[in-house]
Design an enzyme around this catalytic site. Structure first.
Site, PDB file in Angstrom:
ATOM      1  N   ARG A 168      18.276  71.872  50.689  1.00 53.20           N
ATOM      2  CA  ARG A 168      18.625  71.008  49.548  1.00 53.20           C
ATOM      3  C   ARG A 168      19.275  69.697  49.977  1.00 53.20           C
ATOM      4  O   ARG A 168      20.162  69.184  49.285  1.00 53.20           O
ATOM      5  CB  ARG A 168      19.546  71.734  48.557  1.00 53.20           C
ATOM      6  N   SER A 216      20.131  74.900  39.204  1.00 52.62           N
ATOM      7  CA  SER A 216      21.171  75.629  39.945  1.00 52.62           C
ATOM      8  C   SER A 216      22.350  74.708  40.224  1.00 52.62           C
ATOM      9  O   SER A 216      22.174  73.619  40.763  1.00 52.62           O
ATOM     10  CB  SER A 216      20.617  76.146  41.272  1.00 52.62           C
ATOM     11  N   GLU A 287      25.314  72.020  44.252  1.00 51.02           N
ATOM     12  CA  GLU A 287      23.987  71.414  44.527  1.00 51.02           C
ATOM     13  C   GLU A 287      23.821  70.177  43.638  1.00 51.02           C
ATOM     14  O   GLU A 287      23.246  69.184  44.060  1.00 51.02           O
ATOM     15  CB  GLU A 287      22.897  72.448  44.222  1.00 51.02           C
TER      16      GLU A 287
END
Ligand SMILES: Cc1cc2nc3c(=O)[nH]c(=O)nc-3n(C[C@H](O)[C@H](O)[C@H](O)COP(=O)(O)OP(=O)(O)OC[C@H]3O[C@@H](n4cnc5c(N)ncnc54)[C@H](O)[C@@H]3O)c2cc1C
Length: 292
Positions: A168, A216, A287
């Site tokens: 990520r 998320s 995130e």
């Protein structure tokens, strides 16, 4: 600056409310919100903008949390030319502002495969490459040949091999991604569509897609443990602060039940971090990008 950019086809909004431009539906006003239609206008923008002007490149806003106070600077978004897609045999070239869903459509139409794990990820190609979006074990970086970026006023075409991608994340955070060149594989169309349908079905069953969120909230620790399961085991699913709620369906989603503010979401983030640290001695890392 405004006159020049308008003459180059930019759309400029003052005090634009940012909740209108993100999937969380949260956020106060940006001093300026500028949509940039082509490279010429982007280059002029980069030349004109001074060191003291803060600016932030926004994709579709599906991985961000804007502050309630808004953004005291310029939000830029790539439109028009940056939403064009070109296909040549097994290669697809996408502007940074192309939606992932449009990229998938072009791939299917041309019988190309190797991208099915991106099914259901909202947002743009630029945003996805910046954050190396993907599933648990497949990421967009694996299909990339090269990325065209602006670093300040300098344009560069960077070969995939020269770019560091992680879970990520990528080192392209400080760049403006204007075009991404992908290499895919030729396929039998139905195989691809079957995978896409299965992936979408799994998302519909496990994610709260009918309410505003930013996907998320936390990275899976070490890219291995499931942050959602840790949050669930900490007994936090369904917990509310104001109008923000930890989803009852997926522990790693915070949803806006209607009228949530950034402070509500930040309270829930602190609560989750504290509880997960206490119970499992694990530090969760966000995130989603907080923009203020
Ligand atoms: C329901 C839901 C499900 C999701 N599922 C997934 C998933 O399975 N996997 C996953 O990885 N993500 C998922 N996400 C998160 C999000 O969709 C992805 O991270 C997406 O790639 C973000 O793209 P965006 O255009 O919305 O980026 P934004 O949210 O607008 O921006 C994200 C970051 O990218 C940067 N950025 C955007 N465009 C550019 C550009 N042109 N050049 C340089 N930097 C840029 C921004 O500055 C920011 O730092 C999900 C989100 C939602 C709401």
């Amino acid at each position: 600056m405004i006159k020049t950019l308008l003459s180059l086809g930019c759309k400029i909004l003052r005090d634009e409310l940012l909740f209108k431009h993100c999937s969380f539906k949260i956020g106060g006003p940006a001093r300026f919100f500028i949509e940039i239609p082509n490279e010429h206008a982007l280059l002029e923008f980069l030349k004109i903008v001074s060191d003291s002007d803060r600016y932030y490149i926004l994709g579709k806003g599906t991985n961000v949390l804007f502050s309630d106070e808004g953004y005291r600077g310029i939000i830029i978004r790539l439109i028009e030319d940056f939403r064009k897609i070109y296909v040549l045999e097994d290669k697809i070239s996408c502007g940074g502002g192309v939606l992932i869903s449009e990229f998938l459509k072009a791939a299917i139409k041309n019988n190309l495969t190797g991208f099915e794990y991106l099914t259901g990820i909202p947002g743009t190609v630029g945003g996805a490459v910046c954050g190396n979006a993907g599933s648990k074990d497949e990421w967009i970086s694996t299909s990339i040949d090269s990325v065209e970026v602006y670093i300040n006023e300098k344009k560069q075409l960077i070969n995939r091999k020269k770019i560091r991608f992680g879970y990520r994340e990528s080192e392209l955070k400080k760049c403006i991604i204007t075009r991404v060149n992908f290499s895919l594989k030729k396929t039998v169309k139905n195989d691809s569509l079957k995978k896409i349908r299965e992936n979408m079905q799994r998302r519909l069953e496990t994610q709260p897609l009918n309410v505003p969120s930013a996907g998320s909230v936390f990275k899976n620790p070490n890219g291995f443990f499931s942050a959602g399961e840790l949050i669930e085991c900490a007994g936090l699913k369904g917990k509310c602060v104001g109008c923000a709620q930890i989803s009852e369906l997926h522990g790693n989603f915070i949803v806006n039940k209607g009228g949530a503010i950034a402070k509500d979401v930040l309270c829930l983030i602190d609560l989750i971090k504290g509880k997960v640290k206490k119970k499992f001695n694990i530090n969760l890392e966000t995130e989603i990008k907080m923009i203020k």
